[in-house]
Scaffold this motif. Structure first.
Motif, PDB file in Angstrom:
ATOM      1  N   SER A 101       0.841  -1.188   0.000  1.00 18.90           N
ATOM      2  CA  SER A 101       0.000   0.000   0.000  1.00 18.90           C
ATOM      3  C   SER A 101       0.877   1.238   0.000  1.00 18.90           C
ATOM      4  O   SER A 101       1.978   1.239   0.550  1.00 18.90           O
ATOM      5  CB  SER A 101      -0.889   0.024   1.242  1.00 18.90           C
ATOM      6  OG  SER A 101      -1.715  -1.110   1.270  1.00 18.90           O
ATOM      7  N   GLU A 128      -3.597   5.825  -0.030  1.00 20.95           N
ATOM      8  CA  GLU A 128      -4.882   5.159  -0.249  1.00 20.95           C
ATOM      9  C   GLU A 128      -4.833   4.086  -1.327  1.00 20.95           C
ATOM     10  O   GLU A 128      -5.830   3.443  -1.615  1.00 20.95           O
ATOM     11  CB  GLU A 128      -5.961   6.197  -0.621  1.00 20.95           C
ATOM     12  CG  GLU A 128      -6.414   7.062   0.542  1.00 20.95           C
ATOM     13  CD  GLU A 128      -5.468   8.222   0.814  1.00 20.95           C
ATOM     14  OE1 GLU A 128      -4.829   8.727  -0.137  1.00 20.95           O
ATOM     15  OE2 GLU A 128      -5.347   8.615   1.987  1.00 20.95           O
ATOM     16  N   TRP A 129      -3.691   3.900  -1.954  1.00 25.49           N
ATOM     17  CA  TRP A 129      -3.577   2.957  -3.068  1.00 25.49           C
ATOM     18  C   TRP A 129      -3.037   1.612  -2.602  1.00 25.49           C
ATOM     19  O   TRP A 129      -2.109   1.544  -1.809  1.00 25.49           O
ATOM     20  CB  TRP A 129      -2.684   3.531  -4.160  1.00 25.49           C
ATOM     21  CG  TRP A 129      -3.292   4.734  -4.782  1.00 25.49           C
ATOM     22  CD1 TRP A 129      -2.992   6.037  -4.517  1.00 25.49           C
ATOM     23  CD2 TRP A 129      -4.341   4.755  -5.737  1.00 25.49           C
ATOM     24  NE1 TRP A 129      -3.800   6.868  -5.261  1.00 25.49           N
ATOM     25  CE2 TRP A 129      -4.639   6.106  -6.015  1.00 25.49           C
ATOM     26  CE3 TRP A 129      -5.068   3.764  -6.382  1.00 25.49           C
ATOM     27  CZ2 TRP A 129      -5.609   6.490  -6.921  1.00 25.49           C
ATOM     28  CZ3 TRP A 129      -6.038   4.142  -7.284  1.00 25.49           C
ATOM     29  CH2 TRP A 129      -6.303   5.492  -7.551  1.00 25.49           C
ATOM     30  N   SER A 162     -13.309  -1.921  -4.860  1.00 24.64           N
ATOM     31  CA  SER A 162     -12.472  -0.723  -4.915  1.00 24.64           C
ATOM     32  C   SER A 162     -11.361  -0.816  -5.958  1.00 24.64           C
ATOM     33  O   SER A 162     -10.533   0.076  -6.074  1.00 24.64           O
ATOM     34  CB  SER A 162     -11.879  -0.423  -3.531  1.00 24.64           C
ATOM     35  OG  SER A 162     -10.993  -1.441  -3.120  1.00 24.64           O
ATOM     36  N   TYR A 170      -8.203   1.394  -4.770  1.00 24.89           N
ATOM     37  CA  TYR A 170      -8.229   2.630  -3.973  1.00 24.89           C
ATOM     38  C   TYR A 170      -9.023   2.346  -2.714  1.00 24.89           C
ATOM     39  O   TYR A 170     -10.162   1.877  -2.780  1.00 24.89           O
ATOM     40  CB  TYR A 170      -8.891   3.761  -4.760  1.00 24.89           C
ATOM     41  CG  TYR A 170      -8.943   5.064  -4.010  1.00 24.89           C
ATOM     42  CD1 TYR A 170      -7.825   5.880  -3.961  1.00 24.89           C
ATOM     43  CD2 TYR A 170     -10.096   5.459  -3.342  1.00 24.89           C
ATOM     44  CE1 TYR A 170      -7.844   7.080  -3.271  1.00 24.89           C
ATOM     45  CE2 TYR A 170     -10.138   6.662  -2.648  1.00 24.89           C
ATOM     46  CZ  TYR A 170      -9.004   7.461  -2.614  1.00 24.89           C
ATOM     47  OH  TYR A 170      -9.029   8.648  -1.922  1.00 24.89           O
ATOM     48  N   ARG A 203     -10.632   3.980   0.674  1.00 27.58           N
ATOM     49  CA  ARG A 203     -11.001   5.268   1.258  1.00 27.58           C
ATOM     50  C   ARG A 203     -10.339   5.427   2.620  1.00 27.58           C
ATOM     51  O   ARG A 203     -10.297   4.493   3.406  1.00 27.58           O
ATOM     52  CB  ARG A 203     -12.512   5.355   1.417  1.00 27.58           C
ATOM     53  CG  ARG A 203     -13.239   5.231   0.095  1.00 27.58           C
ATOM     54  CD  ARG A 203     -14.633   5.809   0.172  1.00 27.58           C
ATOM     55  NE  ARG A 203     -15.477   5.520  -0.953  1.00 27.58           N
ATOM     56  CZ  ARG A 203     -15.260   5.878  -2.194  1.00 27.58           C
ATOM     57  NH1 ARG A 203     -14.190   6.509  -2.528  1.00 27.58           N
ATOM     58  NH2 ARG A 203     -16.124   5.578  -3.146  1.00 27.58           N
TER      59      ARG A 203
END
Length: 115
Positions: free
Chosen positions: A11, A14-15, A58, A111, A113
């Motif tokens: 990570s 947020e990715w 997501s 993505y 949140r």
């Protein structure tokens, strides 16, 4: 099995980026049928995304690797059972695999949140 130098997911903010997921069962066996391999790989993808706080919903981009172009139609049918509209962006590549029994591999960018 020898340890290979990769993380199943990483990570950055947020990715979430996943490594390629293959259709190997928990006991290390690889199903012979293309569809079974694909389902196992996507279930592994789901588990890695969830471990990183993301989900299949997501995912914004996938890359799918097929050993045989003939599996493209079946891949689309199965893929549509795991991903919803708006579909993730996707690249599909017909390529050789690192192990001869593998027919499918998938990686993803998702993505998540911020909490």
């Amino acid at each position: 099995m020898t340890t290979i130098p990769l993380s199943h997911h990483r990570s950055h903010g947020e990715w979430v980026f996943t490594s390629g997921q293959i259709g190997r069962d928990a006991d290390g066996t690889v199903p012979s049928a293309f569809g079974a391999q694909m389902r196992v790989a996507i279930q592994s993808l789901r588990a890695n995304l969830e471990a990183a706080g993301a989900s299949l919903d997501s995912v914004v981009k996938t890359t799918v690797y097929l050993k045989r172009q003939e599996d493209f139609a079946e891949m689309n049918e199965i893929y549509a059972t795991y991903f919803d509209q708006p579909w993730p962006a996707r690249s599909t590549v017909v390529a050789g695999m690192v192990r001869p029994e593998l027919s499918f591999e998938i990686d993803a960018i998702a993505y998540r949140r911020p909490s």
